[in-house]
Design a protein around this motif. Sequence first.
Motif, PDB file in Angstrom:
ATOM      1  N   GLU A  80      -5.606  -3.788  -0.088  1.00 45.03           N
ATOM      2  CA  GLU A  80      -6.228  -5.041   0.345  1.00 45.03           C
ATOM      3  C   GLU A  80      -7.405  -5.432  -0.551  1.00 45.03           C
ATOM      4  O   GLU A  80      -7.552  -6.598  -0.933  1.00 45.03           O
ATOM      5  N   GLN A  81      -8.254  -4.476  -0.896  1.00 47.26           N
ATOM      6  CA  GLN A  81      -9.409  -4.782  -1.743  1.00 47.26           C
ATOM      7  C   GLN A  81      -8.990  -5.123  -3.169  1.00 47.26           C
ATOM      8  O   GLN A  81      -9.628  -5.933  -3.847  1.00 47.26           O
TER       9      GLN A  81
ATOM     10  N   LEU B 266     -10.028  -8.494  -6.478  1.00 48.42           N
ATOM     11  CA  LEU B 266     -10.845  -8.073  -7.616  1.00 48.42           C
ATOM     12  C   LEU B 266     -10.392  -8.744  -8.909  1.00 48.42           C
ATOM     13  O   LEU B 266      -9.197  -8.754  -9.218  1.00 48.42           O
TER      14      LEU B 266
ATOM     15  N   ALA C  78     -13.473   1.358  -1.889  1.00 46.02           N
ATOM     16  CA  ALA C  78     -14.389   0.622  -2.766  1.00 46.02           C
ATOM     17  C   ALA C  78     -14.912   1.508  -3.890  1.00 46.02           C
ATOM     18  O   ALA C  78     -15.011   1.076  -5.042  1.00 46.02           O
TER      19      ALA C  78
ATOM     20  N   TYR D 164       0.826  -1.203   0.000  1.00 47.83           N
ATOM     21  CA  TYR D 164       0.000   0.000   0.000  1.00 47.83           C
ATOM     22  C   TYR D 164       0.860   1.252   0.000  1.00 47.83           C
ATOM     23  O   TYR D 164       0.407   2.347  -0.355  1.00 47.83           O
TER      24      TYR D 164
ATOM     25  N   ASN E 187      -8.194  -6.723 -11.496  1.00 48.21           N
ATOM     26  CA  ASN E 187      -7.108  -5.968 -10.871  1.00 48.21           C
ATOM     27  C   ASN E 187      -5.977  -5.612 -11.832  1.00 48.21           C
ATOM     28  O   ASN E 187      -5.236  -4.668 -11.618  1.00 48.21           O
TER      29      ASN E 187
ATOM     30  N   ILE F 131     -12.943   2.106   4.112  1.00 52.92           N
ATOM     31  CA  ILE F 131     -13.381   0.933   3.347  1.00 52.92           C
ATOM     32  C   ILE F 131     -14.291   1.373   2.204  1.00 52.92           C
ATOM     33  O   ILE F 131     -14.141   0.929   1.058  1.00 52.92           O
TER      34      ILE F 131
ATOM     35  N   SER G  77     -14.163   1.026  -7.856  1.00 52.49           N
ATOM     36  CA  SER G  77     -15.287   0.754  -8.754  1.00 52.49           C
ATOM     37  C   SER G  77     -15.187   1.567 -10.041  1.00 52.49           C
ATOM     38  O   SER G  77     -15.674   1.150 -11.092  1.00 52.49           O
TER      39      SER G  77
ATOM     40  N   THR H 156      -7.106   4.718   3.828  1.00 55.23           N
ATOM     41  CA  THR H 156      -7.638   4.437   2.492  1.00 55.23           C
ATOM     42  C   THR H 156      -6.596   3.734   1.635  1.00 55.23           C
ATOM     43  O   THR H 156      -6.920   2.823   0.867  1.00 55.23           O
TER      44      THR H 156
ATOM     45  N   GLU I 190      -6.641   0.129   2.483  1.00 55.40           N
ATOM     46  CA  GLU I 190      -7.843  -0.520   1.961  1.00 55.40           C
ATOM     47  C   GLU I 190      -7.772  -0.713   0.453  1.00 55.40           C
ATOM     48  O   GLU I 190      -8.218  -1.737  -0.074  1.00 55.40           O
TER      49      GLU I 190
END
Length: 443
Positions: A290-291, A295, A257, A4, A298, A253, A261, A284, A287
């Motif tokens: 990690e997110q 996906l 997201a 990150y 990605n 989070i 998106s 952020t 997150e």
Amino acid sequence: MNSYEEFTSIDWNKCSFSEKKMLLTRPICNKPNNITQKVANILHEVNKNGDDALHKFNLIFDKIKLKQLKISYESIVKSGYNISDEIKQAINTAISHITLFHKTQHYSDIKLEIIPGVNCQQITRPLNIVGLYVPGGTAPLISTVMMLGIPANIAQCKRIILCSPPIIPEVLIYTAKLCGITEIYQIGGSQAIAAMGFGTKSIPKVDKIFGPGNIWVTEAKRQINSMPNGAEIDMLAGPSEVLIIADDTANPIFIAADLLSQAEHGIDSHVILATPCIKIAEHTKKELYEQLQILPRNHIIKHSLKNSRIIITNDLMECFSISNTYAPEHLILQIQHAENYLQHIVNAGSIFLGHWSPETAGDYISGTNHVLPTYGHATTKSGLGVIDFQKRILVQQLTQKGLLKLSSTIKILTQIEQLQAHLYAVTHRTNYIKENNEDSISG
């Protein structure tokens, strides 16, 4: 991205003017070599050879040979047989919400007496023939069908046609049917724009073309629109973008997201977070990393995140200043009492207020339209609506008395502009009135 820490925060107030400008500059849309000429060649061939060219391009680009481009009315009416009740319910719910919101968007007719004997009106008429373009791809874009078809239907356009690359999925046909579209053609890309722009034996020339698409479609829309007697277009859509303003009540989070998106749309997508809270920015970043790992797109997101921005400001008002300069397609306010800040926003395509308003809701079902200005065009342009499928016509009616009252002022103004024939169009009438009816003008 291995950590990150690869995401960097930028202190806005430590940047020079040129650095600030660079931070808000969108990624360059890299066009394939000679795309302008290649699109021009496609347009020329469709204009010259009509349906034959369309069948040829279907074979070249979509590897399919069709007996006819148009989907039969019977097939449209019968569509939905293989679609589950759950999907049908979701589509119907979205359509009802979008319809409810868009029904309020008509131009208002106006009738006003400016002075006694001088009446002005504004009347509204639908566009005659409109063409809707729905891109193909890995999944059927039924939301685009709804966002285009519903306002066209509400506007009462006399003829609505839809083009999409073959083979068009049943769920897309079914959605089109529910939106009142019963004229569907299996043709995609630049050639579809050419067909709607010029007209062929099968496909009518339209008055205006609507809908998003890749760089080939966008270039075709640009060229068609620039031609003499070319079809009008809704807008030239660029890569997707979002700017999020967050305060210390925001949830990292949710922020991550929302950024992801938009980043998954394509490698040229542009995502920005502006916040006065360093803690929110740091959380952020974690997150996002990690997110991103879970996906499926990605590989696309990693490219677009290279152009991402996390900007640290002195306060929220500085965030709004940045946003108004950038003029984002999507603006998300993850701040407390977000609705109180609407007065500070002058440039945005669509705004999402508060912690519980993800941009995804606007894409599908909240009711607003998701066809929005990008690339800074939100400074002057609006999201798609019913009025884009309508035109305003101006009407005026003067009585004899009304014309006489205006005549002296008209004389002065026409003399200033040295347009003598304009003046004569009035004086011939006023002289006639005075000579024939001077003592009995009733108006």
